[in-house]
Design an enzyme around this catalytic site. Structure first.
Site, short mmCIF file in Angstrom:
data_model
loop_
_atom_site.label_atom_id
_atom_site.label_comp_id
_atom_site.label_asym_id
_atom_site.label_seq_id
_atom_site.Cartn_x
_atom_site.Cartn_y
_atom_site.Cartn_z
CB CYS A 1 40.49 48.82 39.49
SG CYS A 1 41.01 50.62 39.30
CE LYS B 1 42.81 50.50 48.73
NZ LYS B 1 41.99 51.52 47.84
CD GLN C 1 38.76 48.05 49.66
OE1 GLN C 1 38.41 48.23 50.72
NE2 GLN C 1 38.97 48.75 48.69
CG HIS D 1 41.96 46.59 42.61
ND1 HIS D 1 43.07 47.10 41.88
CD2 HIS D 1 41.23 47.79 42.95
CE1 HIS D 1 43.03 48.49 41.92
NE2 HIS D 1 41.91 48.79 42.61
CG ASP E 1 44.74 42.98 47.01
OD1 ASP E 1 44.72 43.73 48.03
OD2 ASP E 1 44.23 43.43 45.84
N1 7TS Z 1 43.43 45.83 45.91
C1 7TS Z 1 42.35 46.18 46.15
C2 7TS Z 1 41.62 45.07 46.80
C3 7TS Z 1 41.97 47.46 46.24
O1 7TS Z 1 40.58 47.73 46.56
C4 7TS Z 1 42.78 48.43 45.82
C5 7TS Z 1 42.38 49.81 45.57
C6 7TS Z 1 43.94 47.96 45.28
C7 7TS Z 1 44.40 46.80 45.40
C8 7TS Z 1 45.06 49.01 44.90
O2 7TS Z 1 45.51 49.81 45.87
P1 7TS Z 1 46.55 51.05 45.87
O3 7TS Z 1 46.65 51.63 46.94
O4 7TS Z 1 47.94 50.46 45.42
O5 7TS Z 1 45.97 51.85 44.82
N2 7TS Z 1 40.88 49.95 45.45
C9 7TS Z 1 40.51 51.18 45.15
C10 7TS Z 1 39.05 51.34 44.95
O6 7TS Z 1 38.33 50.36 45.24
N3 7TS Z 1 38.70 52.55 44.73
O7 7TS Z 1 39.73 53.24 44.74
C11 7TS Z 1 40.94 52.41 44.91
#
Ligand code: 7TS
Length: 409
Positions: free
Chosen positions: A366, A228, A205, A122, A202
């Site tokens: 992303c 999440k 997910q 991501h 990371d």
């Molecule tokens: N890493 C992964 C694997 C992700 O899926 C996401 C967010 C992030 C990092 C960033 O997370 P945040 O909470 O700091 O924004 N992924 C997604 C997505 O798949 N659709 O919207 C956000």
């Protein structure tokens, strides 16, 4: 014993609504998950009864707020089986966690050093490392994904050549938000350690979807977001091994993170305070602790089986649609499926689904460099969680068939 998944739905007030005259089918959990009443109530309770600043006050409310905030830290430590609550740093989420570690570790890198990432990261686990490489003169390299639809996952054979003693950091995702690939985290951490590289995982997910034990995985750092995993937005965690955190320079400075200050300098507190300058997000940390209780009461093993069964079923049914290209592994996968139609744009698919009450995501998720490698600009993604049902997959498939018919694709 599996929980009753229909009783689970009753815990989520937001699910009981109509969208465009149809019952909401929420399949955008990869972006953010919905919140159970227990989490919402914890936020209200905190603001109605305990709200106060933490760590600095000697009055009753401040002590209550501090106990609840530190209690949440301990709860999060148990959730990921950290050896010590001090290894849990509260951040805004995965993005902030990775930025923190990338800037702090980046400050120690120099020309000739290598940061290794993967092609399925991501942007949040990619751009901060690009910046760290630019600032330090280090080189950024990538473990390729293999297969026309990236169905082969990471090229572990290439890792042998890539993971040299020059690699100081190996940053990779546990579960890909676009492909659904589940990476062998323990093996990757072990191989990183063998060449003296630090591992940064990371877990955005994965952490709310599968049992996760940072000690068993053997990772050095691990990042995730509360929103999440049924927790509030604006709160997340950076886990770091204690011995490493105490050697790491803080990224942000200010109140709360200093042991003592003179006009010409300051000395840092140990972790975790060292990395939490300013008033922290107390309420949402407490809410995240309650989300941990909620998920563990159901059991993350059971949640994983539920999510994965839905993803497998969705994958099999999607495969029957004409002109579809399914991304990611054909076998075991996380709780999401990403796909592209030959003749219908992802944004049209998502717009049509919305008319049927189905919330999907369409775009590059992303993951722009990976999309380019796969010759795509966007995909549609259905991502599942504990409150989703097999019947909702039927609604999804019916909606997609309607869309395909409309476009005569
Ligand atoms: N890493 C992964 C694997 C992700 O899926 C996401 C967010 C992030 C990092 C960033 O997370 P945040 O909470 O700091 O924004 N992924 C997604 C997505 O798949 N659709 O919207 C956000």
């Amino acid at each position: 014993m599996s929980p009753s998944w229909n009783d689970v739905r009753a815990d989520f007030p937001i699910l009981h609504q109509q969208v465009n005259g149809k019952p909401l089918v929420y399949l955008d959990n990869g972006a953010t998950a919905q919140k159970p009443k227990a989490v919402i109530d914890a936020l209200v309770r905190y603001y109605e009864r305990d709200n106060s600043n933490v760590h600095r006050g000697l009055h009753a409310l401040s002590m209550r707020a501090t106990d609840a905030y530190e209690g949440a830290r301990s709860r999060l430590a148990r959730f990921i089986h950290a050896a010590d609550p001090a290894e849990v740093i509260f951040t805004r989420g995965t993005t902030e966690s990775i930025n923190l570690v990338a800037r702090s570790l980046g400050a120690k890198l120099k020309a000739g050093d290598v940061i290794l990432a993967t092609e399925m990261e991501h942007h949040s686990n990619l751009v901060p490392w690009q910046q760290a490489a630019k600032a330090s003169g280090a080189t950024l390299r990538f473990v390729p994904v293999v297969g026309a639809n990236a169905e082969g996952g990471l090229d572990l054979a290439a890792l042998d050549q890539l993971l040299t003693p020059q690699v100081k950091v190996f940053a990779f995702t546990h579960i890909s938000n676009t492909l659904g690939t589940i990476n062998p985290v323990a093996e990757l951490c072990r191989r990183a350690r063998a060449v003296g590289a630090l591992s940064v995982v990371d877990a955005a997910q994965s952490v709310g979807h599968t049992p996760l034990d940072v000690q068993a995985l053997g990772c050095d750092y691990l990042a995730f977001s509360g929103h999440k995993m049924c927790g509030p937005t604006g709160i997340g965690v950076l886990y770091g091994r204690r011995a490493l955190l105490d050697q790491l320079a803080p990224d942000e400075t200010g109140g709360g993170m200093v042991a003592s200050v003179d006009f010409d300098g300051a000395r840092w507190k140990p972790a975790p305070e060292r990395f939490e300058a300013g008033t922290p997000n107390v309420a949402d940390a407490i809410g995240l602790g309650v989300a941990c209780d909620y998920l563990d009461a159901l059991g993350r093993d059971a949640i994983k089986r539920h999510d994965h069964a839905l993803a497998r079923r969705a994958y099999a049914e999607l495969a029957t649609l004409p002109g579809i290209r399914l991304l990611g592994p054909t076998g075991e996968r996380g709780g999401l499926v990403s796909f592209a139609f030959e003749h219908v744009h992802a944004h049209d698919v998502v717009t049509f689904a919305d008319e049927d009450g189905v919330a999907l995501r369409g775009g590059h998720h992303c993951n722009q460099p990976l999309m380019r490698k796969l010759g795509l600009t966007s995909t549609t993604r259905a991502s599942f969680y504990l409150y989703n049902t097999p019947e909702e997959i039927d609604v999804l498939i019916a909606s997609l068939r309607r869309t395909l018919k409309f476009f005569q694709a």
